[in-house]
Enzyme design. Sequence first.
Site, mmCIF file in Angstrom:
data_model
loop_
_atom_site.group_PDB
_atom_site.id
_atom_site.type_symbol
_atom_site.label_atom_id
_atom_site.label_comp_id
_atom_site.label_asym_id
_atom_site.label_seq_id
_atom_site.Cartn_x
_atom_site.Cartn_y
_atom_site.Cartn_z
ATOM 1 N N ASP A 8 0.903 -1.131 -0.007
ATOM 2 C CA ASP A 8 0.082 -0.103 -0.035
ATOM 3 C C ASP A 8 1.026 1.080 -0.011
ATOM 4 O O ASP A 8 2.202 1.059 0.256
ATOM 5 C CB ASP A 8 -1.139 -0.133 1.530
ATOM 6 C CG ASP A 8 -1.844 1.170 1.338
ATOM 7 O OD1 ASP A 8 -2.364 1.598 0.431
ATOM 8 O OD2 ASP A 8 -1.883 1.758 2.349
ATOM 9 N N ASP A 10 0.114 5.192 1.043
ATOM 10 C CA ASP A 10 -0.125 6.126 2.202
ATOM 11 C C ASP A 10 -0.083 5.377 3.536
ATOM 12 O O ASP A 10 -0.967 4.464 3.778
ATOM 13 C CB ASP A 10 -1.303 6.959 2.124
ATOM 14 C CG ASP A 10 -1.276 7.749 0.809
ATOM 15 O OD1 ASP A 10 -0.326 8.057 0.355
ATOM 16 O OD2 ASP A 10 -2.627 7.962 0.226
#
Length: 175
Positions: A8, A10
């Site tokens: 991922d 952020d």
Amino acid sequence: MKKAVFLDRDGVINEVLTNRVKFVNKPQDLYFLPSVPQAIKKLNEFFDFVFVVTNQGGVGLGYMKESKLQQIHVHMIKELEKKGAIIHEAVYCPHKPKAGCGCRKPNSKLIVDLGKKYDIDLAKSYMVGDTDTDIIAGKRAGTKGVFLGKSDPLADAIFPDLISAVDWIIEDATA
């Protein structure tokens, strides 16, 4: 077949909702979390591919143009490359939350599509994220899930940050 780590963005690679930056809406808003380049570099040594798989609903909500998001990803990849860390591809869902698309995590389309494109054995690969939607997307795609944070009942392992998770991921992948 090849093995990969799906990250991922952020909260895993870069800061978000910190004193320095609220959201990453332009390249200069992207600040790597501590030891991220070193962690990715280490993953590169043991895995065929390292990808970024991210929901970016701000595009669908009109906070950012898709072209700006692409500039952010080009900047991120170039800055990591300067430190010897390779991201092979960054993919994203630009749709609004609750848009009902197949690509927004917790759906697994982004991961599954990368798996097909690069001939990846998803059962020998890992999804690393900081939300339950990341772990669910990985599980739906057939990967193991590594959660960065305090707890996630679906995760195969939990660590405070990416650099802490790397040794476990490598050890598990080579077991």
